[in-house]
Design a protein around this motif. Structure first.
Motif, PDB file in Angstrom:
ATOM      1  N   LEU A   3       2.059   6.480  -6.986  1.00  0.00           N
ATOM      2  CA  LEU A   3       0.964   7.233  -7.588  1.00  0.00           C
ATOM      3  C   LEU A   3       1.026   8.716  -7.229  1.00  0.00           C
ATOM      4  O   LEU A   3       0.688   9.569  -8.051  1.00  0.00           O
ATOM      5  CB  LEU A   3      -0.377   6.625  -7.184  1.00  0.00           C
ATOM      6  N   ARG A   4       1.471   9.047  -6.031  1.00  0.00           N
ATOM      7  CA  ARG A   4       1.621  10.461  -5.673  1.00  0.00           C
ATOM      8  C   ARG A   4       2.718  11.119  -6.503  1.00  0.00           C
ATOM      9  O   ARG A   4       2.587  12.272  -6.915  1.00  0.00           O
ATOM     10  CB  ARG A   4       1.924  10.616  -4.191  1.00  0.00           C
ATOM     11  N   TRP A  56       2.717   1.706  -3.455  1.00  0.00           N
ATOM     12  CA  TRP A  56       1.885   2.204  -4.546  1.00  0.00           C
ATOM     13  C   TRP A  56       1.364   3.604  -4.264  1.00  0.00           C
ATOM     14  O   TRP A  56       1.171   4.396  -5.182  1.00  0.00           O
ATOM     15  CB  TRP A  56       0.743   1.242  -4.852  1.00  0.00           C
ATOM     16  N   GLU A  57       1.133   3.934  -3.011  1.00  0.00           N
ATOM     17  CA  GLU A  57       0.723   5.291  -2.661  1.00  0.00           C
ATOM     18  C   GLU A  57       1.833   6.276  -3.055  1.00  0.00           C
ATOM     19  O   GLU A  57       1.565   7.327  -3.639  1.00  0.00           O
ATOM     20  CB  GLU A  57       0.447   5.375  -1.160  1.00  0.00           C
ATOM     21  N   TYR A  95       0.831  -1.193   0.000  1.00  0.00           N
ATOM     22  CA  TYR A  95       0.000   0.000   0.000  1.00  0.00           C
ATOM     23  C   TYR A  95       0.871   1.250   0.000  1.00  0.00           C
ATOM     24  O   TYR A  95       0.655   2.173  -0.797  1.00  0.00           O
ATOM     25  CB  TYR A  95      -0.920   0.005   1.217  1.00  0.00           C
ATOM     26  N   LEU A  96       1.855   1.302   0.885  1.00  0.00           N
ATOM     27  CA  LEU A  96       2.724   2.476   0.961  1.00  0.00           C
ATOM     28  C   LEU A  96       3.541   2.657  -0.319  1.00  0.00           C
ATOM     29  O   LEU A  96       3.739   3.781  -0.789  1.00  0.00           O
ATOM     30  CB  LEU A  96       3.647   2.362   2.172  1.00  0.00           C
TER      31      LEU A  96
END
Length: 61
Positions: free
Chosen positions: A43-44, A39-40, A36-37
């Motif tokens: 994407l950011r 890909w976050e 999660y971290l």
């Protein structure tokens, strides 16, 4: 080496099923949080790059 690890995991699984289940759940949770971290962050960064390109094109045009 792999046979020793396999044997340890098999005996640990049989002798301590509750600890084994908690360990598996912890590994899944840590893996999901890590993904999660990751890909976050990806994407950011992509979003920030896209926004900066848009603002530069508006300034030029």
């Amino acid at each position: 080496m792999y046979s020793a690890i396999e044997e340890f995991l098999r005996t640990f699984n049989v002798n301590y099923p509750l600890v084994w289940a908690l360990l598996v759940m912890a590994v899944v949770a840590v893996t999901s949080l890590t993904l999660y971290l990751f890909w976050e962050l990806v994407l950011r960064l992509l979003s920030a790059g896209s926004a900066s390109r848009r603002s530069r094109s508006k300034e030029q045009g």
